[in-house]
Design a protein around this motif. Structure first.
Motif, PDB file in Angstrom:
ATOM      1  N   ASN A  78       2.489  43.474  28.029  1.00 18.83           N
ATOM      2  CA  ASN A  78       3.611  44.353  28.361  1.00 18.83           C
ATOM      3  C   ASN A  78       4.626  43.663  29.278  1.00 18.83           C
ATOM      4  O   ASN A  78       5.835  43.885  29.161  1.00 18.83           O
ATOM      5  CB  ASN A  78       3.120  45.625  29.049  1.00 18.83           C
ATOM      6  CG  ASN A  78       2.326  46.526  28.129  1.00 18.83           C
ATOM      7  OD1 ASN A  78       2.217  46.262  26.934  1.00 18.83           O
ATOM      8  ND2 ASN A  78       1.742  47.574  28.672  1.00 18.83           N
ATOM      9  N   SER A  79       4.127  42.842  30.190  1.00 15.09           N
ATOM     10  CA  SER A  79       5.017  42.168  31.132  1.00 15.09           C
ATOM     11  C   SER A  79       5.982  41.234  30.413  1.00 15.09           C
ATOM     12  O   SER A  79       7.179  41.208  30.724  1.00 15.09           O
ATOM     13  CB  SER A  79       4.195  41.364  32.148  1.00 15.09           C
ATOM     14  OG  SER A  79       3.375  42.207  32.914  1.00 15.09           O
ATOM     15  N   LEU A  80       5.465  40.480  29.455  1.00  9.20           N
ATOM     16  CA  LEU A  80       6.333  39.590  28.686  1.00  9.20           C
ATOM     17  C   LEU A  80       7.258  40.385  27.762  1.00  9.20           C
ATOM     18  O   LEU A  80       8.449  40.074  27.638  1.00  9.20           O
ATOM     19  CB  LEU A  80       5.498  38.606  27.870  1.00  9.20           C
ATOM     20  CG  LEU A  80       4.887  37.456  28.663  1.00  9.20           C
ATOM     21  CD1 LEU A  80       3.454  37.748  29.024  1.00  9.20           C
ATOM     22  CD2 LEU A  80       4.978  36.144  27.905  1.00  9.20           C
ATOM     23  N   ARG A  81       6.704  41.385  27.111  1.00  8.99           N
ATOM     24  CA  ARG A  81       7.503  42.217  26.198  1.00  8.99           C
ATOM     25  C   ARG A  81       8.695  42.856  26.899  1.00  8.99           C
ATOM     26  O   ARG A  81       9.818  42.855  26.382  1.00  8.99           O
ATOM     27  CB  ARG A  81       6.620  43.320  25.612  1.00  8.99           C
ATOM     28  CG  ARG A  81       7.337  44.318  24.721  1.00  8.99           C
ATOM     29  CD  ARG A  81       6.565  45.615  24.638  1.00  8.99           C
ATOM     30  NE  ARG A  81       6.478  46.282  25.936  1.00  8.99           N
ATOM     31  CZ  ARG A  81       5.564  47.194  26.243  1.00  8.99           C
ATOM     32  NH1 ARG A  81       4.653  47.562  25.353  1.00  8.99           N
ATOM     33  NH2 ARG A  81       5.562  47.758  27.449  1.00  8.99           N
ATOM     34  N   ASP A  82       8.452  43.405  28.098  1.00 11.48           N
ATOM     35  CA  ASP A  82       9.490  44.165  28.775  1.00 11.48           C
ATOM     36  C   ASP A  82      10.628  43.309  29.321  1.00 11.48           C
ATOM     37  O   ASP A  82      11.636  43.841  29.774  1.00 11.48           O
ATOM     38  CB  ASP A  82       8.874  44.999  29.904  1.00 11.48           C
ATOM     39  CG  ASP A  82       8.003  46.126  29.379  1.00 11.48           C
ATOM     40  OD1 ASP A  82       8.128  46.464  28.192  1.00 11.48           O
ATOM     41  OD2 ASP A  82       7.188  46.661  30.159  1.00 11.48           O
ATOM     42  N   GLU A  97       5.251  36.087  20.087  1.00 14.55           N
ATOM     43  CA  GLU A  97       5.004  35.023  21.065  1.00 14.55           C
ATOM     44  C   GLU A  97       4.248  35.564  22.281  1.00 14.55           C
ATOM     45  O   GLU A  97       3.346  34.907  22.810  1.00 14.55           O
ATOM     46  CB  GLU A  97       6.320  34.394  21.492  1.00 14.55           C
ATOM     47  CG  GLU A  97       6.151  33.177  22.391  1.00 14.55           C
ATOM     48  CD  GLU A  97       7.470  32.493  22.711  1.00 14.55           C
ATOM     49  OE1 GLU A  97       7.502  31.675  23.656  1.00 14.55           O
ATOM     50  OE2 GLU A  97       8.473  32.784  22.023  1.00 14.55           O
ATOM     51  N   ALA A  98       4.619  36.765  22.720  1.00 14.97           N
ATOM     52  CA  ALA A  98       3.917  37.385  23.846  1.00 14.97           C
ATOM     53  C   ALA A  98       2.472  37.706  23.462  1.00 14.97           C
ATOM     54  O   ALA A  98       1.550  37.556  24.280  1.00 14.97           O
ATOM     55  CB  ALA A  98       4.645  38.656  24.282  1.00 14.97           C
ATOM     56  N   TYR A  99       2.264  38.145  22.235  1.00  9.83           N
ATOM     57  CA  TYR A  99       0.912  38.429  21.732  1.00  9.83           C
ATOM     58  C   TYR A  99       0.083  37.153  21.705  1.00  9.83           C
ATOM     59  O   TYR A  99      -1.075  37.134  22.154  1.00  9.83           O
ATOM     60  CB  TYR A  99       1.025  39.040  20.334  1.00  9.83           C
ATOM     61  CG  TYR A  99      -0.304  39.298  19.654  1.00  9.83           C
ATOM     62  CD1 TYR A  99      -0.982  40.498  19.847  1.00  9.83           C
ATOM     63  CD2 TYR A  99      -0.869  38.339  18.804  1.00  9.83           C
ATOM     64  CE1 TYR A  99      -2.207  40.736  19.205  1.00  9.83           C
ATOM     65  CE2 TYR A  99      -2.090  38.569  18.171  1.00  9.83           C
ATOM     66  CZ  TYR A  99      -2.751  39.768  18.376  1.00  9.83           C
ATOM     67  OH  TYR A  99      -3.964  39.994  17.755  1.00  9.83           O
ATOM     68  N   ALA A 108      -7.241  38.831  40.041  1.00 12.70           N
ATOM     69  CA  ALA A 108      -6.290  38.371  41.066  1.00 12.70           C
ATOM     70  C   ALA A 108      -4.951  39.094  41.050  1.00 12.70           C
ATOM     71  O   ALA A 108      -4.392  39.365  42.124  1.00 12.70           O
ATOM     72  CB  ALA A 108      -6.056  36.868  40.910  1.00 12.70           C
ATOM     73  N   THR A 109      -4.400  39.395  39.884  1.00 11.19           N
ATOM     74  CA  THR A 109      -3.048  39.956  39.830  1.00 11.19           C
ATOM     75  C   THR A 109      -2.959  41.135  38.874  1.00 11.19           C
ATOM     76  O   THR A 109      -3.741  41.250  37.920  1.00 11.19           O
ATOM     77  CB  THR A 109      -2.006  38.907  39.391  1.00 11.19           C
ATOM     78  OG1 THR A 109      -2.153  38.643  37.978  1.00 11.19           O
ATOM     79  CG2 THR A 109      -2.141  37.607  40.174  1.00 11.19           C
ATOM     80  N   MET A 110      -1.993  41.972  39.133  1.00 14.13           N
ATOM     81  CA  MET A 110      -1.641  43.064  38.226  1.00 14.13           C
ATOM     82  C   MET A 110      -0.166  42.877  37.862  1.00 14.13           C
ATOM     83  O   MET A 110       0.718  43.401  38.524  1.00 14.13           O
ATOM     84  CB  MET A 110      -1.859  44.424  38.892  1.00 14.13           C
ATOM     85  CG  MET A 110      -1.631  45.611  37.950  1.00 14.13           C
ATOM     86  SD  MET A 110      -1.695  47.203  38.818  1.00 14.13           S
ATOM     87  CE  MET A 110      -3.404  47.240  39.342  1.00 14.13           C
ATOM     88  N   PRO A 111       0.102  42.106  36.796  1.00 12.50           N
ATOM     89  CA  PRO A 111       1.493  41.866  36.421  1.00 12.50           C
ATOM     90  C   PRO A 111       2.106  43.095  35.761  1.00 12.50           C
ATOM     91  O   PRO A 111       1.403  43.909  35.162  1.00 12.50           O
ATOM     92  CB  PRO A 111       1.381  40.708  35.426  1.00 12.50           C
ATOM     93  CG  PRO A 111       0.049  40.906  34.785  1.00 12.50           C
ATOM     94  CD  PRO A 111      -0.838  41.449  35.872  1.00 12.50           C
ATOM     95  N   GLY A 112       3.412  43.231  35.875  1.00 10.99           N
ATOM     96  CA  GLY A 112       4.100  44.347  35.234  1.00 10.99           C
ATOM     97  C   GLY A 112       3.874  45.664  35.912  1.00 10.99           C
ATOM     98  O   GLY A 112       4.015  46.722  35.297  1.00 10.99           O
ATOM     99  N   ALA A 113       3.528  45.635  37.208  1.00 10.56           N
ATOM    100  CA  ALA A 113       3.260  46.873  37.928  1.00 10.56           C
ATOM    101  C   ALA A 113       4.570  47.477  38.447  1.00 10.56           C
ATOM    102  O   ALA A 113       5.303  46.819  39.180  1.00 10.56           O
ATOM    103  CB  ALA A 113       2.314  46.605  39.092  1.00 10.56           C
ATOM    104  N   GLY A 127      11.652  37.355  35.726  1.00 11.35           N
ATOM    105  CA  GLY A 127      12.506  38.549  35.692  1.00 11.35           C
ATOM    106  C   GLY A 127      11.765  39.824  35.353  1.00 11.35           C
ATOM    107  O   GLY A 127      10.789  39.820  34.607  1.00 11.35           O
ATOM    108  N   ALA A 128      12.264  40.922  35.889  1.00  5.55           N
ATOM    109  CA  ALA A 128      11.580  42.215  35.765  1.00  5.55           C
ATOM    110  C   ALA A 128      11.863  42.903  34.433  1.00  5.55           C
ATOM    111  O   ALA A 128      12.876  42.650  33.775  1.00  5.55           O
ATOM    112  CB  ALA A 128      12.008  43.131  36.903  1.00  5.55           C
ATOM    113  N   GLY A 129      10.945  43.776  34.071  1.00  7.02           N
ATOM    114  CA  GLY A 129      11.155  44.721  32.986  1.00  7.02           C
ATOM    115  C   GLY A 129      11.154  46.119  33.574  1.00  7.02           C
ATOM    116  O   GLY A 129      11.269  46.303  34.786  1.00  7.02           O
TER     117      GLY A 129
END
Length: 428
Positions: free
Chosen positions: A209-213, A234-236, A268-273, A300-302
């Motif tokens: 989701n982080s890459l998609r957004d 590509e994100a998949y 370690a991380t929660m990306p796309g939060a 960059g953010a989504g």
């Protein structure tokens, strides 16, 4: 004769005065002691908005308006709204909250909603972020179905204890510098796995989701053509590569295991939060205060989440409803919503408020949460989601989980997901 005429005149005057008095009493009161001119607005909402406090404030300042809040579960509210407007026989509220993932679906039925342009929407459009405003607007800009409420600009939450265990920086600025690209995220994941045995993230969906957004085009183009091979494949591939290398875990969003992992320090991380995740982590991991922090997400953010306030055509009071929602979504009230319930404002004027920018959160190592999310919000791109967004999102999520949980072949899962998506789209 004079006495008789005088008696008739006085009688007529008396009757008139009594009638006027009765009319005044009738117009000025009802069985509840209120005014017959009081306008009642039914307001359907979902989630923790804090709007009940703001509604009380509005009714106090506008005693001729009574607002009845009906709060429910998000999917139920959307389903009930769609059923009500489809039937066309009543049951819809005067004001309905619609989540971003559902806006395009209701745009398809825009003839069942008032066009807010007709009530002054353009006069308040400058209050909002451009990308947020565009999400509820027709392609030609002639129809505005809703006014923006909150948004969900994305960042990266991280566990300072796990990062430290891996010998990595824990200062949020240094973390952002260390993980400034998705290639760097991958390399950092290998370091964390090597040093701690833990994945960099427990959720394949969050990584994807982080890459998609961050993409300007995701599942559909504006002609509603499916374009996932050229956009999110590509994100998949990136996500499934990390799954197969043991760098990303197996937890499904919103399942009990996902919530438990927040408290365990097992990644370690929660990306796309997004901003609303601040409260979610606290609720699931109340004893981890000081072990979390927040940094910029790579590249960059989504945006994840956010809503709009709409006025269904069944409302008999569109002017009063618009007056209320324009007040509720104004910068001053969005700031209050942030303070009451943590709804992150879609009104950039708030981002210049000194008290707002000074907001810190002890749970997250005193991170300047408002400042971090405000910077993220201003880098979000405008994205066309499409009416069938949820179909694609569900099937790709299933494919990712099959790879993570069952060890399924990524390419076969992608092909199977595409087949399921096309089959469902053909039936729409």
């Amino acid at each position: 004769m004079k006495k008789w005429l005088m008696l008739v005149v006085f009688s007529l005057i008396f009757v008139g005065l009594v009638a006027c008095s009765n009319n005044d009493e009738s117009a000025g009161s009802d069985s509840d002691g209120g005014s017959d001119d009081t306008v009642e607005l039914d307001f359907w909402i979902f989630g923790s908005t804090g709007y009940d406090q703001l509604v009380e404030e509005y009714m106090k300042d506008n005693p001729n308006v009574k607002i009845n809040i009906n709060e429910g579960e998000m999917n139920d509210m959307h389903n009930n709204l769609f059923t009500s407007i489809s039937a066309g026989s009543g049951g819809a509220p005067d004001i309905a909250q619609i989540e971003i993932s559902q806006v395009e679906k209701f745009q398809e039925a825009q003839d069942q909603f008032y066009n807010l342009v007709d009530y002054g929407a353009e006069d308040v459009s400058s209050n909002f972020l451009d990308w947020k405003w565009a999400q509820a607007q027709s392609a030609d800009g002639s129809f505005q179905i809703g006014l923006p409420t909150d948004i969900g600009p994305t960042t990266m939450f991280y566990r300072t204890d796990v990062m430290e265990e891996a010998g990595l920086p824990i200062d949020r600025e240094e973390v952002a510098a260390q993980i400034d690209s998705w290639e760097a995220y991958y390399e950092t994941a290998k370091t964390i796995k090597d040093k701690t045995g833990k994945p960099i993230s427990d959720s394949p969906q969050l990584v994807f989701n982080s890459l998609r957004d961050q993409l300007e085009q995701q599942y559909f183009n504006e002609e509603d053509e499916l374009i996932i091979e050229d956009t999110v494949k590509e994100a998949y591939d990136y996500t499934t590569k990390m799954i197969e290398e043991g760098l990303v875990g197996k937890n499904e969003l919103w399942e009990p295991e996902w919530g438990s992992a927040m408290a365990e320090g097992s990644y370690a991380t929660m990306p796309g939060a997004p901003g609303w995740m601040v409260a979610n982590v606290k609720a699931n991991a109340p004893d981890t205060s000081g072990k979390w922090d927040i940094a910029k997400i790579p590249e960059g953010a989504g945006n994840w989440g956010g809503s709009f306030l709409t006025i269904p055509k069944q409302s008999e009071y569109p002017e009063e409803a618009f007056e209320f929602i324009s007040w509720l979504t104004a910068p001053e009230q969005q700031l209050k919503s942030f303070e009451i319930a943590g709804l992150f404002p879609s009104t950039p004027d708030v981002y210049e408020n000194e008290d707002f920018l000074a907001t810190t959160d002890e749970f997250y190592n005193n991170a300047p949460t408002a400042k971090i999310f405000a910077e993220a919000a201003q880098s979000v791109k405008t994205v066309y989601m499409g009416v069938n967004y949820s179909i694609v999102d569900t099937e790709l999520g299933t494919a990712l989980l099959n790879v993570a949980i069952e060890g399924a072949d990524p390419e076969k899962e992608w092909d199977a997901a595409v087949e399921r998506i096309n089959s469902q789209l053909e039936r729409q």
